[in-house]
Scaffold this motif. Sequence first.
Motif, mmCIF file in Angstrom:
data_model
loop_
_atom_site.group_PDB
_atom_site.id
_atom_site.type_symbol
_atom_site.label_atom_id
_atom_site.label_comp_id
_atom_site.label_asym_id
_atom_site.label_seq_id
_atom_site.Cartn_x
_atom_site.Cartn_y
_atom_site.Cartn_z
ATOM 1 N N VAL A 38 0.868 -1.174 0.000
ATOM 2 C CA VAL A 38 0.000 0.000 0.000
ATOM 3 C C VAL A 38 0.909 1.230 0.000
ATOM 4 O O VAL A 38 1.479 1.593 1.038
ATOM 5 N N PRO A 39 1.101 1.843 -1.160
ATOM 6 C CA PRO A 39 1.992 3.005 -1.242
ATOM 7 C C PRO A 39 1.489 4.172 -0.396
ATOM 8 O O PRO A 39 0.281 4.411 -0.314
ATOM 9 N N ASP A 40 2.424 4.893 0.208
ATOM 10 C CA ASP A 40 2.046 6.064 1.007
ATOM 11 C C ASP A 40 1.248 7.072 0.189
ATOM 12 O O ASP A 40 0.362 7.742 0.709
ATOM 13 N N ASP A 41 1.556 7.170 -1.101
ATOM 14 C CA ASP A 41 0.835 8.119 -1.961
ATOM 15 C C ASP A 41 -0.616 7.716 -2.216
ATOM 16 O O ASP A 41 -1.395 8.516 -2.733
ATOM 17 N N ALA A 42 -0.984 6.486 -1.857
ATOM 18 C CA ALA A 42 -2.384 6.066 -1.998
ATOM 19 C C ALA A 42 -3.229 6.535 -0.814
ATOM 20 O O ALA A 42 -4.456 6.619 -0.924
ATOM 21 N N VAL A 43 -2.580 6.861 0.307
ATOM 22 C CA VAL A 43 -3.310 7.254 1.525
ATOM 23 C C VAL A 43 -4.225 8.443 1.293
ATOM 24 O O VAL A 43 -5.405 8.398 1.666
ATOM 25 N N PRO A 44 -3.766 9.538 0.668
ATOM 26 C CA PRO A 44 -4.689 10.667 0.451
ATOM 27 C C PRO A 44 -5.881 10.310 -0.443
ATOM 28 O O PRO A 44 -6.986 10.806 -0.218
ATOM 29 N N LEU A 45 -5.662 9.455 -1.433
ATOM 30 C CA LEU A 45 -6.755 9.040 -2.313
ATOM 31 C C LEU A 45 -7.807 8.256 -1.533
ATOM 32 O O LEU A 45 -9.010 8.485 -1.682
ATOM 33 N N HIS A 65 0.352 -5.346 11.218
ATOM 34 C CA HIS A 65 1.620 -5.852 10.701
ATOM 35 C C HIS A 65 1.499 -6.399 9.282
ATOM 36 O O HIS A 65 2.476 -6.474 8.552
ATOM 37 N N TYR A 66 0.320 -6.800 8.900
ATOM 38 C CA TYR A 66 0.118 -7.418 7.595
ATOM 39 C C TYR A 66 0.440 -6.472 6.438
ATOM 40 O O TYR A 66 0.956 -6.891 5.408
ATOM 41 N N PHE A 67 0.133 -5.199 6.606
ATOM 42 C CA PHE A 67 0.265 -4.260 5.500
ATOM 43 C C PHE A 67 1.710 -3.838 5.291
ATOM 44 O O PHE A 67 2.431 -3.546 6.228
ATOM 45 N N ARG A 68 2.099 -3.803 4.012
ATOM 46 C CA ARG A 68 3.430 -3.334 3.627
ATOM 47 C C ARG A 68 3.283 -1.950 3.018
ATOM 48 O O ARG A 68 2.376 -1.709 2.229
ATOM 49 N N ARG A 69 4.241 -1.090 3.315
ATOM 50 C CA ARG A 69 4.234 0.249 2.728
ATOM 51 C C ARG A 69 5.309 0.396 1.660
ATOM 52 O O ARG A 69 5.440 1.455 1.044
ATOM 53 N N THR A 70 6.067 -0.643 1.460
ATOM 54 C CA THR A 70 7.073 -0.692 0.401
ATOM 55 C C THR A 70 6.955 -2.053 -0.287
ATOM 56 O O THR A 70 6.463 -3.009 0.317
ATOM 57 N N PRO A 71 7.431 -2.154 -1.509
ATOM 58 C CA PRO A 71 7.345 -3.444 -2.203
ATOM 59 C C PRO A 71 8.138 -4.524 -1.471
ATOM 60 O O PRO A 71 9.205 -4.258 -0.918
ATOM 61 N N ALA A 72 7.607 -5.726 -1.470
ATOM 62 C CA ALA A 72 8.301 -6.861 -0.864
ATOM 63 C C ALA A 72 9.327 -7.408 -1.847
ATOM 64 O O ALA A 72 9.291 -7.114 -3.037
ATOM 65 N N GLY A 73 10.217 -8.232 -1.317
ATOM 66 C CA GLY A 73 11.192 -8.907 -2.157
ATOM 67 C C GLY A 73 10.509 -9.965 -3.018
ATOM 68 O O GLY A 73 9.315 -10.231 -2.890
ATOM 69 N N ARG A 74 11.300 -10.585 -3.886
ATOM 70 C CA ARG A 74 10.750 -11.634 -4.755
ATOM 71 C C ARG A 74 10.212 -12.804 -3.935
ATOM 72 O O ARG A 74 9.278 -13.482 -4.356
ATOM 73 N N LEU A 100 21.451 -15.966 7.366
ATOM 74 C CA LEU A 100 21.402 -16.684 6.096
ATOM 75 C C LEU A 100 20.817 -15.839 4.970
ATOM 76 O O LEU A 100 21.320 -15.852 3.840
ATOM 77 N N LEU A 101 19.770 -15.088 5.288
ATOM 78 C CA LEU A 101 19.068 -14.314 4.259
ATOM 79 C C LEU A 101 19.691 -12.946 4.009
ATOM 80 O O LEU A 101 19.409 -12.306 3.001
ATOM 81 N N GLY A 102 20.485 -12.478 4.960
ATOM 82 C CA GLY A 102 21.153 -11.199 4.777
ATOM 83 C C GLY A 102 20.282 -9.984 5.009
ATOM 84 O O GLY A 102 20.527 -8.921 4.441
ATOM 85 N N CYS A 103 19.259 -10.125 5.845
ATOM 86 C CA CYS A 103 18.438 -8.975 6.218
ATOM 87 C C CYS A 103 17.799 -9.236 7.579
ATOM 88 O O CYS A 103 17.713 -10.370 8.028
ATOM 89 N N LYS A 104 17.374 -8.181 8.219
ATOM 90 C CA LYS A 104 16.729 -8.254 9.530
ATOM 91 C C LYS A 104 15.209 -8.289 9.339
ATOM 92 O O LYS A 104 14.696 -8.057 8.252
ATOM 93 N N LEU A 105 14.507 -8.547 10.453
ATOM 94 C CA LEU A 105 13.039 -8.479 10.424
ATOM 95 C C LEU A 105 12.589 -7.116 9.920
ATOM 96 O O LEU A 105 13.220 -6.105 10.218
ATOM 97 N N HIS A 106 11.492 -7.102 9.205
ATOM 98 C CA HIS A 106 10.900 -5.880 8.635
ATOM 99 C C HIS A 106 11.758 -5.283 7.525
ATOM 100 O O HIS A 106 11.581 -4.122 7.176
ATOM 101 N N GLU A 107 12.687 -6.058 6.977
ATOM 102 C CA GLU A 107 13.559 -5.525 5.935
ATOM 103 C C GLU A 107 13.492 -6.383 4.678
ATOM 104 O O GLU A 107 13.151 -7.560 4.724
ATOM 105 N N THR A 108 13.851 -5.743 3.582
ATOM 106 C CA THR A 108 14.049 -6.436 2.315
ATOM 107 C C THR A 108 15.528 -6.320 1.979
ATOM 108 O O THR A 108 16.119 -5.240 2.111
ATOM 109 N N ARG A 109 16.105 -7.432 1.596
ATOM 110 C CA ARG A 109 17.526 -7.426 1.253
ATOM 111 C C ARG A 109 17.773 -6.455 0.102
ATOM 112 O O ARG A 109 16.918 -6.247 -0.760
ATOM 113 N N ALA A 110 18.956 -5.860 0.074
ATOM 114 C CA ALA A 110 19.294 -4.810 -0.891
ATOM 115 C C ALA A 110 19.078 -5.242 -2.338
ATOM 116 O O ALA A 110 18.683 -4.430 -3.181
#
Length: 157
Positions: A38-45, A65-74, A100-110
Amino acid sequence: MLTDDMVQTVQRLLASKKDVPGALLVLLHDIQDALGYVPDDAVPLVAKELNLSRAEVHGVLTYYHYFRRTPAGRHVVQLCRAEACQACGADELLARAEALLGCKLHETRADGAVTLEPVYCLGLCAAAPAMQVDERLHARVTPAVIERLADQMEISS
């Protein structure tokens, strides 16, 4: 920033739900299902169409917690953080998954390969600890299981 296609998608979803009482949660789910987040720019709409304040929409979006504000990884790896899984070694699994995955909770690897998310109960309490990878449930998870799944997804860091 929303692309024209994204704006059209959000507007189509808004039109289909604007007259439904209490439509906010359903609409946010629909937007995430369609766009992957859910992009932040959709909030005003959303706020304008549902006659809510931006703060109300933002509050709901950030509370769950279910909602993402940025795109998830593959690939999306969700580790259960509820009590039954905690009692069965979820902290050890989390540490292994992060390494192993190279990222922390709530993160997407670079490189965008994987997103690591907490989830608060997958309904597998009798077979804890549990995780979900790309919507597929896994029970009685061990560090070896995490390693095998990462190899299968070809995302080991």
